[in-house]
Structures are given as structure tokens and as C-alpha cells.
Design an enzyme around this catalytic site. Sequence first.
Site: not given
Length: 277
Positions: A28, A31, A33-34, A58, A144, A150, A183
Site C-alpha cells: 500500500g 505511488h 512505481g506500484h 517482515q 519491482g 527480493q 512509500s
Amino acid sequence: MRTVADLRKHIALWRKGEVRVGLVPTMGALHQGHMALVEAARTECARVVASIFVNPKQFAPTEDLGSYPRRELADLEMLQSASADLVFIPAVDEMYPPDFATLVRVDGLTEGLCGAHRAGHFDGVTTVVTKLLIQALSDIAYFGEKDYQQLMVVRRLARDLDLPVRIAGVPTVREADGLALSSRNVYLSAEERRIAPNLARVLRSVATALAIQPGAVARELAHGVRELREAGLEIDYLEIREEETLRPVTVSVAARSRVLAAVRLGNTRLIDNMPIR
Ligand code: AMP
């Protein structure tokens, strides 16, 4: 949808129609990027599912779980304008009932870089991503390159567990001054926001220098460390890694590689990476 049962019911109906389904997992505070992940999904998939879940597993106890930005309404509006078809927003105990006892762990790839500085972080990521991938059973899931380690870890877990999903990587979206969208950028004061683009600037200069002189790894890393510190950034790590294996590159760049860094700026941790081309 707020429950796994509802999510499954909807996606199962779509899959009966043999349409391709894409999943975009997020925490959530969305922005651009998402949105780039949603757009990538939109181009390849007839149905796009986004998930919003601030995953407590996490975050270390010292980290920002409590203050992590939460903006559900604004997020839903953004996803609607990006034409997402379904948003999955589970509560914490929908994902982790009180007797939840399972951990998914990827060895090796998770040990250096962010794994060395955020104890338990990747175990939390791999556990929740495995659940989301199995809950949604999408054809493709989008992550991303901003969180490059990740992305590699998720690819490995999907392969190791034979999950029937392709993991797609999407290039990092940046502000005009180079700062990678995140974020967490809302945490930055005006002064910190002025300093933050130095991270991308230094990574780009190291990547460019190594593309020209692949044997200058030690010199360029030393130069990068100096520049980051001079800009007021406190370094967690600055490293060169092979792109596919994440093997450290300490002498000379041979295989396709990336320069990756994490820094601290006040109370905010920033990460970024650039390919060496
Ligand atoms: P997060 O909500 O921060 O967990 O991020 C959700 C997904 O969006 C992850 O796959 C991130 O790598 C990706 N992402 C975050 N920031 C960016 C960015 N600036 N450009 C591209 N992808 C991003």
C-alpha cells in the site's frame, strides 16, 4: 476482497474463462512505481489483481511497522484509475491466524545485502509472498527491480516450490532527480529529500565507470563510499553483485552485474540499485 475465500472464488471464475491473471503484491501507500507494476500486468493479463498488506512478519521489532504509511482509500482510487480488476486487502489475522506456525525460508540469496542488515526480513517476505502466490494462483506475479534482492529471492522460491507462476521484474520508477520512488520517501524532511537523490547519483556514477572499466571494482566502490558519506548518507552496504546469482563481484565485472546499496538518512532507510551496462 478481504478474505482468501472471496479472492479464490473470483479468480477461479476468471480462470474458468481461461483468461490470464496477473498479481501485483504491495504494502500500500501506492505511488507510480506500484502503478508501473499494474501497467505491466495490464499489458500481459486480461485480469489484474493487486494486494495491499503491510506484512508484520517482515518488520523487525525496531523497524517502522507502526508508522508505515496506510492510505487505503487513496490506494483504491489509484488502482481504479489504473484499471485493476480486484484488490485483495486481508486483515492480519486473515493471513496469520493465532496458531499460524509455518515459515518459508530461502537460504543463500537472503544472506548478504539487506539480509545481513534486517534480521528475519526475508523470512517474512518469503512467507507472505508464498501465501499470496498460492492464494491468488495468478499466471504472472509482478515485482519491482527497486527491491532487486527480493525479486531474485521470490524467483528462487517460486522455482524451488514449483509454484505455477512466472515472476516478472519491472524496472525502477524514479523522480525527475533520480530518487527511486518509495512509500518510505514520505518520511524524509525537506532537507533529507534534498540529500536523498545522491544515492541514485552515486550508484549511477559507479555503474557507468564500471561499464567502461570493468576491472576497477575496488577503486569505484571506495570512491562511491566516499561520495555517499560526503553527501551525508550512512552506508549499510554498497556492493557489486552478479545479476542472476547475486554472487559478489570484488575485482572485475565479467557477467551481467548490478551495483546495489542501502543507506540511512536520519531515521529512513533507502535502498536502490543500477545495472552495469
Ligand atoms: P512495497 O509496497 O514497497 O512492498 O512494494 C511493492 C512492489 O512494488 C515491490 O515489488 C516493489 O519492488 C515495487 N516497487 C516499489 N517501488 C518501486 C519503484 N520505484 N519502481 C518499481 N517498482 C517499485
